[in-house]
Design an enzyme around this catalytic site. Sequence first.
Site, PDB file in Angstrom:
ATOM      1  N   SER A 251       8.356  -4.999  -5.644  1.00 23.12           N
ATOM      2  CA  SER A 251       8.145  -4.035  -5.595  1.00 23.12           C
ATOM      3  C   SER A 251       8.596  -3.518  -6.512  1.00 23.12           C
ATOM      4  O   SER A 251      10.092  -3.309  -6.463  1.00 23.12           O
ATOM      5  CB  SER A 251       7.924  -3.748  -3.957  1.00 23.12           C
ATOM      6  OG  SER A 251       7.922  -1.798  -4.031  1.00 23.12           O
ATOM      7  N   SER A 253       9.159  -0.166  -6.375  1.00 23.27           N
ATOM      8  CA  SER A 253       9.491   0.806  -5.308  1.00 23.27           C
ATOM      9  C   SER A 253      11.265   1.539  -5.440  1.00 23.27           C
ATOM     10  O   SER A 253      11.793   2.376  -5.900  1.00 23.27           O
ATOM     11  CB  SER A 253       9.081   1.526  -3.796  1.00 23.27           C
ATOM     12  OG  SER A 253       7.744   1.771  -3.921  1.00 23.27           O
ATOM     13  N   THR A 296       4.512  -0.557   3.182  1.00 26.68           N
ATOM     14  CA  THR A 296       3.663  -1.667   2.312  1.00 26.68           C
ATOM     15  C   THR A 296       3.255  -2.454   2.998  1.00 26.68           C
ATOM     16  O   THR A 296       3.521  -2.797   4.353  1.00 26.68           O
ATOM     17  CB  THR A 296       3.922  -1.832   0.996  1.00 26.68           C
ATOM     18  OG1 THR A 296       2.909  -2.430   0.368  1.00 26.68           O
ATOM     19  CG2 THR A 296       5.720  -2.884   0.756  1.00 26.68           C
ATOM     20  N   LYS A 300       1.526  -1.181   6.960  1.00 20.86           N
ATOM     21  CA  LYS A 300       0.880  -0.165   7.408  1.00 20.86           C
ATOM     22  C   LYS A 300       0.343   0.936   8.513  1.00 20.86           C
ATOM     23  O   LYS A 300       0.401   1.497   8.548  1.00 20.86           O
ATOM     24  CB  LYS A 300      -0.291   0.020   5.695  1.00 20.86           C
ATOM     25  CG  LYS A 300       0.640   0.344   5.099  1.00 20.86           C
ATOM     26  CD  LYS A 300      -0.121   0.915   3.772  1.00 20.86           C
ATOM     27  CE  LYS A 300       0.585   0.563   2.026  1.00 20.86           C
ATOM     28  NZ  LYS A 300      -0.681   1.468   1.386  1.00 20.86           N
ATOM     29  N   ASP A 337      -0.090   7.988   0.052  1.00 20.33           N
ATOM     30  CA  ASP A 337      -1.077   7.727  -0.631  1.00 20.33           C
ATOM     31  C   ASP A 337      -2.787   7.874  -1.028  1.00 20.33           C
ATOM     32  O   ASP A 337      -3.212   7.976  -2.002  1.00 20.33           O
ATOM     33  CB  ASP A 337      -2.363   5.878  -0.415  1.00 20.33           C
ATOM     34  CG  ASP A 337      -1.010   4.807  -0.795  1.00 20.33           C
ATOM     35  OD1 ASP A 337      -0.780   4.508  -1.696  1.00 20.33           O
ATOM     36  OD2 ASP A 337      -1.118   3.531   0.417  1.00 20.33           O
ATOM     37  N   GLY A 363     -10.926  -2.537   1.359  1.00 22.57           N
ATOM     38  CA  GLY A 363      -9.549  -3.274   2.068  1.00 22.57           C
ATOM     39  C   GLY A 363      -9.040  -2.396   2.525  1.00 22.57           C
ATOM     40  O   GLY A 363      -8.991  -0.761   2.409  1.00 22.57           O
ATOM     41  N   TYR A 450      -1.612  -1.810 -10.525  1.00 25.40           N
ATOM     42  CA  TYR A 450      -0.963  -1.496 -12.080  1.00 25.40           C
ATOM     43  C   TYR A 450      -0.059  -2.348 -12.495  1.00 25.40           C
ATOM     44  O   TYR A 450       0.693  -2.524 -13.269  1.00 25.40           O
ATOM     45  CB  TYR A 450      -0.415  -0.445 -11.116  1.00 25.40           C
ATOM     46  CG  TYR A 450       1.168  -1.175  -9.902  1.00 25.40           C
ATOM     47  CD1 TYR A 450       0.292  -0.442  -8.958  1.00 25.40           C
ATOM     48  CD2 TYR A 450       1.636  -1.946  -9.708  1.00 25.40           C
ATOM     49  CE1 TYR A 450       0.978  -0.846  -7.315  1.00 25.40           C
ATOM     50  CE2 TYR A 450       2.953  -2.079  -8.602  1.00 25.40           C
ATOM     51  CZ  TYR A 450       1.804  -1.399  -8.112  1.00 25.40           C
ATOM     52  OH  TYR A 450       2.985  -2.051  -6.771  1.00 25.40           O
TER      53      TYR A 450
END
Length: 497
Positions: A251, A253, A296, A300, A337, A363, A450
């Site tokens: 990730s 993050s 994630t 979630k 999001d 999704g 991404y």
Amino acid sequence: MICLTTTGGSPEEAIDSVRSNRQWIDLFELRLDRWELLEESALRRAAELLRTLEPRIPFVLTLRRSVDGGGYAGPEEERQERLRQALLLLSPDWIDLEDEVLETAGGLTLFEEAKRREVAVIRSVHDFGGTPEDLGERLERLEAAPGDVAKYAVTTGGTADLLLLHAAAEEARRRDPAGSRILLGMGTLGTVSRLLPGAFGSLWSYASPPGERLGAPGQLTPRELVERFAFREAAAGAPLFAVLGNPVLHSGSPAYHNRRFREEHLEAAYLAFPADDIEATMELFDRLALRGVSVTIPHKEAVLAYLDEREPSVEALGAANTLTRTGAQRWRGTNTDVPGFLAPLREERTELSGSRALVIGAGGAARAVVYALFEEGTEVTIANRTVSRGEALLRSLGVRGRVLGLDAAPLREEQFDLIVQTTSVGMDGESEPVPHLPISGESVVYDIIYTPPETPLILRARAAGATVITGDRMFRAQAAEQFSLFRPLAGESPKPL
Ligand code: NAP
């Protein structure tokens, strides 16, 4: 502290890796079992090389047997003879000897030799089978036996095992607060014990040099520990944050949030928290006093059961990607999001109200996209491989819209003002979910993928003169939203929960 496990195939390679990682490490473990030729001449060369390390770096001497996850498969008598020679020639600070070996006459002789030379003995156990239920008692026995440091490495098969490890560490701390121990969970799900060794009662965390030959399952590089996972800040007791997921070590993050915390001179550490069991995870979050969590895939939805407060989009989407602590066992759930998806559209001044949008995919990410577009008054068509999944998405959001299969005729003919791509198709850098979709120069084309930064759809849209929005912009915008929620919770010394 960070201990580099050398993986080099010779003394030269081993000491080179110490040199190239020295800015991030506090000590190293010289792993003789990784050497291709373990002879007296190699030990003498190692002694020379060690003398060139200025200033000196403390180190552990280890010659690990293959049954304990090492590379030594020769006769035990020879191994012990090599260890004796190495003790003599290399003058380590610690020697790692297996608990079972220390019960034998040969092991005892080595132990006495180490003591004569004032070398501390790490009495170690490696369990590749799992995490025993009675780990606390086993650790107590290990600590009661002769040795200076008790090391118990277990395999973390699930997050519940990490709870067992933490409980054993707490019990040991209560029993003997001054005791020296290392407790770690091997495997990806044990990562948190490597990122927070202090919380698991450990003197240090093991890390491996970058490259393919990792020292042990789950080890990270010293640089990753320090730079990506804010190891030093966490060790100093800074407030903790994390991204929860499975898998999650890739990730972006931690790099993003730790950079922001540093830029703003805020005391905080943001970790990666791979986990498979949400109940055990939420308990660990309390025990470790985490203050904020990014969530994630695949957690979630499951975190909803643990939220005391939910913002409206969490309620509507049935998913949260951000948790902020409001008290002991109390969390608020938010979904960044939605604003993260909208932010780049606002930057591009895209007219959403009354415009026609095509959302490809149905999704988890598409849910937030469709919800955001309906909130903005956009007319939405969903195109998905599985049409029924698109219909279920609209039903669960309580909105009306059109759902098409990826081959449907309108996707060859109609023009849309906005095209949002939310499937994973394109991550290979080669494919498009709807290759025949017409794209005009008036469209806005938004691909939320991404990696890679530019998908084939984005490249085609750019060539057609369309306005393009890449997934990294959504990622950064949702992370920035999260950061604004985390910021007020960082920077003060931890309060008891
Ligand atoms: P998900 O819940 O697993 O949904 C996957 C979607 O892709 C479904 O619509 C699925 O269709 C479709 N799909 C998968 N393989 C396909 C194929 N071979 N052909 C056609 N359709 C296919 O995943 P998600 O959480 O929505 O994530 C999707 C993507 O969004 C990922 O690449 C993720 O990294 C990205 N994402 C980006 C951000 C950001 O901040 N930029 C945020 C979240 C997600 P079916 O329904 O027919 O299976």
